[in-house]
Design an enzyme around this catalytic site. Structure first.
Site, PDB file in Angstrom:
ATOM      1  N   ASP A  27       0.867  -1.169   0.000  1.00 29.05           N
ATOM      2  CA  ASP A  27       0.000   0.000   0.000  1.00 29.05           C
ATOM      3  C   ASP A  27       0.905   1.220   0.000  1.00 29.05           C
ATOM      4  O   ASP A  27       2.042   1.154   0.494  1.00 29.05           O
ATOM      5  CB  ASP A  27      -0.883  -0.019   1.250  1.00 29.05           C
ATOM      6  CG  ASP A  27      -1.632   1.282   1.447  1.00 29.05           C
ATOM      7  OD1 ASP A  27      -2.376   1.670   0.528  1.00 29.05           O
ATOM      8  OD2 ASP A  27      -1.442   1.915   2.497  1.00 29.05           O
TER       9      ASP A  27
ATOM     10  N   ASP B 207      -6.855  -1.460   4.502  1.00 32.14           N
ATOM     11  CA  ASP B 207      -5.978  -2.510   3.991  1.00 32.14           C
ATOM     12  C   ASP B 207      -6.285  -3.876   4.603  1.00 32.14           C
ATOM     13  O   ASP B 207      -5.783  -4.894   4.118  1.00 32.14           O
ATOM     14  CB  ASP B 207      -4.508  -2.178   4.294  1.00 32.14           C
ATOM     15  CG  ASP B 207      -4.062  -0.865   3.683  1.00 32.14           C
ATOM     16  OD1 ASP B 207      -4.503  -0.571   2.562  1.00 32.14           O
ATOM     17  OD2 ASP B 207      -3.283  -0.137   4.326  1.00 32.14           O
TER      18      ASP B 207
END
Length: 852
Positions: free
Chosen positions: A535, A752
């Site tokens: 990410d 996430d």
């Protein structure tokens, strides 16, 4: 996250299933919810191949779990145990005592053996059992009782206590941790009591029996005479007492080992527990028979020591895992438990979130989290949705716009109309994580694979020895002793000690390096990784805004800083820190005073601020008599302030570079711009380079625009960068990549968490949220990105160390078997073999895995 269902008339995104907006096609996304999902689909396809079961992997995490989750969101309560359409409810249990794939199979069989249970999935990695059941046929309490068997302790993963007066539910995240700690404390108490009493029982061996056993190798006639005297005078009394006391001690210290052996026999899946149990019970049976016969070649010491060592290693492993969990107690919790109910007369009442109903209104003050999904009822405000969407910049919300539960109101207050589902997106993300986790079967330990081969060999050897004794004329008692002796010396029980001790030592070293590993299979999965997905926001970058460049008069920057000190926007903090008088760096590379575009510097002293006002896109006030405005260019246009074309071009250029331009002006005219950006983390370049040299592919996923990730796209080690990817798109992207590769996901935020759980291996950074840590297999507690590559190095070293210790586990057998063949084996010989093997294993396990 939209409240619309996948049955929206435009359908759902072909990659992640997110409902499509009416303008999806206008953005070029066509049948996708975002350009990022379109690009991922173009690269990896949209099939469900990632859900295929692949041998040797981390289990059978299924992409369809997320799909089933989305389909089940129609229930307005949307709790983890909410009913599905057919009346089935899904309940999640945490079960203490699970430590192998055999435990998973056993508990699944226990649950599915109950009437009304449709399906059960267990994962010892996360100590979770998911049960789909009909509450009319079997209650949650009955399932909890059924799963609490043979030493396992089950309880609801998210304990809830009902309020009898209101019927509401108040969630308590501390309860499951408290229950687990109590379970561990009970295990520790049993173990300590057993070891203490066992130590007393070993004293006669050290003082009396071992010296007698030396007579087999010496001519110490005095000792031989003492042996005869002891046997004649007291042996008949003391030895039977050993039978009873040793049995009690084995129950206390070795109970979990014997339980594991029973479960493995029941499921016909031999494990190291069965190998250890064969030695423990073989030695106990041999010693009991000889004690009844009045002989002194008793092996009660071996029984006690083996049970204590194997359980000691298991307890050590459990303790290290608990320490790892304790390191994460200071993580932020993004879910809100209470809401401020807003009445028509402007009054507010604080109530549990569970008591909210559709069409209620709640007041959310500046700096607070929005408790549930809904719609902004009036006015406008800025909202930071990074916890759910991953976007690094707050977004402006106006009356009628959807707002996401779990996001933070950064400017002004918000009055929110509660949606039809009185839950937050974070609760649904939590449910997705639990669904994936419970389907994540653990990897069978390599030592258990050896056990599956060795158990039949040892048992066959015992049968052959016993049959051979009878055929050569030995008595039935002598044949039984021969069988027990074979089990005692031939079974490689030390595998049950070497494996957990080696794992615990490796986990402990990782913990000391700031790398929290929750399960031993993590190291195996790390070594198998082909692709590492990062990410961007908060992972490859700090997630914190810093001033990169400034082009405005010194005194105006100081005035802007004075205003921004009163604002809550992340960019405001960056400007206040840079120009508020403390100094700092704006290029991210060096310290000192902020660097200006014209080479100058700025500093601010005590400035008088009056008439301070906040807007959704900026702040305004009077500073030392001048009217000052700081914020988005649109704010200047709305306020009819002059904005020169060249300044507007600089703003556009900053946006194209992925940065946030903040315009500053006074007395009706914009005079300059401050460029704010999210800085890459320290050592990000070295980390990506090291991983690339290790031979893994590197992919970057971000919810931001592509320009915000250009610096990573230019890195030679990065294979793909996908920008504008939604949270659901991240999860789908990971699942698609898993169709061909072993995937590790590195992230830090709640958004996430589903992707972290869906990956073969999830790694969260310490600045992340509690849900991200819960979904991950590895947590970097010190926010050190370089520790990601270090985790891979530890995994490789841990494999070599475990292999070495598995070899050393056979030292006991290498000593005991030849002694038995030569007819010189006795309790002293087996004790020497135990001590030698144990010391070698412990000494090797405690060596540092990698150099500093």
């Amino acid at each position: 996250m939209s409240n619309r269902r996948p049955s929206d008339r435009r359908g759902g995104c072909r990659l992640c299933g997110t409902p499509l907006s009416e303008t999806a096609g206008e953005s070029g996304a066509d049948e996708f919810c975002s350009p990022g999902c379109r690009d991922v689909a173009a690269e990896f396809g949209t099939s469900d191949a990632a859900a295929d079961d692949r041998s040797g992997g981390s289990g059978d995490r299924s992409a369809s779990d997320s799909d089933r989750q989305l389909e089940s969101d129609s229930d307005p309560t949307d709790r983890p145990d909410a009913p599905d359409g057919d009346g089935t409810v899904r309940t999640f249990f945490r079960v203490d005592g699970m430590h192998s794939a055999t435990c998973e199979a056993f508990l699944e069989a226990v649950a599915e053996g109950r009437d009304g249970v449709r399906e059960a999935e267990a994962s010892y990695v996360t100590e979770t059992v998911r049960v789909d059941h009909d509450p009319d046929d079997v209650s949650t309490e009955a399932l909890e009782d059924a799963l609490s068997t043979l030493g396992y302790t089950a309880y609801l993963r998210d304990e809830a206590t009902a309020d009898e007066e209101t019927g509401g539910t108040q969630r308590s995240r501390e309860m499951s941790g408290l229950r687990k700690r109590r379970s561990d404390d009970m295990l520790e108490m049993r173990y300590v009591v057993g070891v203490v009493f066992g130590s007393f029982l070993l004293l006669p061996f050290v003082a009396v029996f071992y010296p007698m056993y030396l007579t087999a190798f010496t001519d110490w006639g005095a000792i031989a005479h003492f042996e005869g005297s002891f046997t004649g005078l007291g042996g008949s009394l003391y030895l039977p007492l050993f039978v009873v006391l040793t049995g009690a001690i084995v129950y206390l210290t070795g109970g979990p080992v014997l339980r594991g052996a029973y479960v493995s026999l029941k499921l016909r899946r031999p494990t190291t527990d069965l190998l250890a149990a064969m030695t423990i019970l073989g030695a106990y049976a041999y010693a009991s028979i000889t004690a009844v016969l009045g002989r002194t070649d008793v092996y009660f010491d071996l029984t006690i020591v083996v049970a204590a060592l194997v359980m000691g290693a298991t307890y050590y492993e459990s303790t290290v895992k608990r320490r790892a969990t304790d390191r994460l107690t200071d993580l932020t919790v993004s879910q809100v438990d209470t809401a401020r109910l807003y009445a028509d007369d402007g009054s507010t009442t604080e109530i549990p979130v569970a008591d909210l109903e559709a069409d209620d209104r709640v007041l959310v003050r500046e700096g607070e989290r929005i408790p549930v999904d809904g719609r902004l009822a009036e006015g406008e405000c800025a909202v930071d949705e990074a916890v759910v969407t991953g976007e690094s910049l707050p977004v402006t919300k106006r009356a009628g716009d959807d707002v996401v539960g779990g996001s933070v109101v950064t400017t002004d207050a918000a009055v929110v109309d509660v949606g039809e589902r009185t839950t937050s997106s974070i609760e649904r993300l939590t449910r997705v994580v639990w669904n994936v986790q419970s389907a994540d079967h653990g990897v069978t330990r390599r030592a258990d694979e050896f056990a599956a081969v060795l158990v039949p060999v040892v048992l066959a050897a015992a049968v052959v020895v016993g049959a051979g004794s009878l055929l050569t004329g030995a008595s039935e008692v002598a044949a039984a002793l021969a069988v027990c002796m074979t089990l005692m010396v031939a079974s490689p029980w030390a595998l049950g000690f070497a494996t957990p001790y080696s794992v615990a030592a490796s986990l402990q070293e990782a913990l000391e390096r700031g790398i929290v590993v929750f399960d031993e299979t993590v190291f195996e999965r790390l070594r198998a990784v082909d692709t590492v997905v990062f990410d961007k926001t908060g992972t490859l970058t700090t997630g914190e805004m810093t001033v990169r460049e400034a082009d405005a008069p010194d005194d105006l920057l100081a005035a802007a800083a004075a205003l921004e000190r009163r604002a809550a926007h992340p960019a405001a903090a960056a400007i206040a820190d840079a120009f508020g008088g403390d100094g700092g760096s704006v290029d991210g590379d060096h310290g000192g005073e902020p660097t200006r575009a014209d080479g100058g510097s700025t500093a601010a002293g005590g400035l008088e601020v009056q008439d301070f006002r906040t807007h959704a896109t900026g702040v305004e006030g009077t500073v030392d008599g001048s009217s000052v405005l700081v914020g988005h260019p649109d704010l200047f246009r709305e306020r009819a302030w002059d904005l020169e074309p060249d300044l507007a071009e600089r703003v556009d250029s900053a946006r194209e570079a992925g940065h946030l331009p903040v315009v500053v002006g006074r007395d009706g005219t914009a005079e300059g711009v401050v460029i704010v950006g999210d800085e890459p983390r320290e050592a990000w370049d070295e980390t990506l380079t090291a991983l690339d040299e290790d031979g893994v592919d590197i992919v970057v996923l971000t919810g931001d625009d592509g320009t915000a990730a250009e610096v990573f796209d230019r890195h030679p080690g990065v294979d793909h960068v996908f920008a504008g990817v939604s949270p659901d798109g991240k999860t789908a992207a990971v699942e698609r990549m898993r169709a061909d590769d072993r995937v590790a996901m590195v992230g830090d935020g709640t958004n996430d968490a589903p992707a972290l759980a869906a990956a073969d291996l999830g790694i969260s950074l310490g600045s992340g949220t509690a849900l991200a840590a819960d979904a991950a297999d590895v947590a970097i507690v010190d926010d050190d990105l370089a520790a990601v590559e270090e985790a891979f190095a530890l995994a490789r070293a841990a494999r070599d160390r475990l292999r070495q210790n598995i070899g050393l586990a056979f030292v006991y057998n290498a000593i005991a078997i030849p002694a038995a063949v030569l007819g010189v084996v006795n309790p002293l010989v087996t004790t020497v073999a135990v001590v030698a093997g144990t010391l070698l294993i412990v000494g090797n396990a405690e060596r540092s895995l990698i150099g500093d």
